[in-house]
Design an enzyme around this catalytic site. Structure first.
Site, mmCIF file in Angstrom:
data_model
loop_
_atom_site.group_PDB
_atom_site.id
_atom_site.type_symbol
_atom_site.label_atom_id
_atom_site.label_comp_id
_atom_site.label_asym_id
_atom_site.label_seq_id
_atom_site.Cartn_x
_atom_site.Cartn_y
_atom_site.Cartn_z
ATOM 1 N N ARG A 65 -14.521 -6.366 1.940
ATOM 2 C CA ARG A 65 -14.710 -6.674 0.528
ATOM 3 C C ARG A 65 -13.390 -6.501 -0.225
ATOM 4 O O ARG A 65 -13.072 -7.282 -1.118
ATOM 5 C CB ARG A 65 -15.741 -5.699 -0.056
ATOM 6 N N LYS A 73 -26.687 -1.779 -1.763
ATOM 7 C CA LYS A 73 -27.619 -1.492 -2.861
ATOM 8 C C LYS A 73 -27.639 -2.611 -3.896
ATOM 9 O O LYS A 73 -28.693 -3.007 -4.356
ATOM 10 C CB LYS A 73 -27.202 -0.224 -3.625
ATOM 11 N N ARG A 121 -25.768 9.472 -9.673
ATOM 12 C CA ARG A 121 -24.827 9.781 -8.602
ATOM 13 C C ARG A 121 -24.567 11.273 -8.508
ATOM 14 O O ARG A 121 -23.845 11.697 -7.613
ATOM 15 C CB ARG A 121 -23.497 9.075 -8.884
ATOM 16 N N ARG A 136 -11.523 -6.644 -4.603
ATOM 17 C CA ARG A 136 -11.923 -5.544 -5.486
ATOM 18 C C ARG A 136 -10.937 -4.411 -5.296
ATOM 19 O O ARG A 136 -10.783 -3.923 -4.190
ATOM 20 C CB ARG A 136 -13.347 -5.091 -5.137
ATOM 21 N N ARG A 171 -14.151 7.276 -1.550
ATOM 22 C CA ARG A 171 -15.472 7.064 -2.141
ATOM 23 C C ARG A 171 -16.585 7.583 -1.237
ATOM 24 O O ARG A 171 -17.602 8.090 -1.710
ATOM 25 C CB ARG A 171 -15.659 5.578 -2.494
#
Ligand code: ADP
Length: 196
Positions: A132, A19, A93, A137, A148
């Site tokens: 990632r 996104k 969300r 992160r 998540r």
């Protein structure tokens, strides 16, 4: 439709769907501002603000920050824009956030023209997020990535039917290169009046 016309778009999809990348490219292409709540919250944490300290623990666990906090944050961002031409990435969300966004936009006379759903199978998402995470992160560790996804399915996926019922949902296959996905979004947006 010029660069002065108020306009809102939402990019929806699970963590790792791409996104942020697509929202950034489309914001540039359409002369819009990308409002990415994850980026904003990470900047607050990096800057050590009171807000950052408040949200840090929750984000690390892969859980959602409170609706009220997010809604205030979005309201603050919208008040900086004139005209409002915004692409939302990571917001709403929850259904509470979606209702709040609806009111905030209506008060300002800004039409939400489309909600782009980026669809990616969960196995691909976990792999993308894991790589990632290897780049640093700290909410991208594999266990947190799974958490998540679970939070997405419980809290955010209901927005798919919420927006479908309102005739705003545009489904896009999110598997492929960023250029391929960009092109698919282009063919969706071409069908939406008042954008391109
Ligand atoms: P991703 O798109 O990879 O899930 P984001 O960068 O959008 O990640 O968000 C990272 C984290 O920031 C979320 O896991 C959550 O803790 C917090 N966050 C971002 N946006 C929201 C929101 N709209 N509501 C609640 N929490 C949010």
């Amino acid at each position: 439709m010029g660069a002065e016309t108020p306009l809102a778009l939402v990019f929806l999809g699970p963590p790792g769907a791409g996104k942020g990348t697509q929202a950034q490219r489309w914001a540039s292409a359409l002369g819009m501002t990308k409002i990415s709540t994850g980026d904003i919250l990470r900047q607050e944490i990096a800057a050590g603000t009171a807000l950052g300290q408040q949200v840090q623990g929750v984000m690390r666990q892969g859980k959602l920050v409170s609706d009220q906090l997010l809604i205030e944050l979005i309201e603050g961002r919208l008040s900086r824009l004139s005209p409002v031409r915004a692409i939302f990435d990571g917001f709403p969300r929850t259904e509470v956030q979606a209702e709040a966004l609806h009111s905030l936009l209506r008060e300002r006379g800004v039409p939400l023209r489309a909600v782009l759903l980026l669809e990616v199978p969960e196995a691909v998402l976990i792999e993308r997020i894991a790589s990632r995470g290897r780049e640093g992160r700290d909410d991208d560790a594999i266990e947190v990535a799974r958490k998540r996804q679970q939070v997405y399915r419980q809290e955010t996926e209901p927005l798919v039917s919420y927006y479908a019922q309102r005739g705003l949902l545009r489904r896009t296959d999110g598997v492929g290169s960023p250029d391929q996905v960009y092109a698919r979004i282009a063919s969706e947006l071409e069908q939406v009046p008042g954008i391109c």
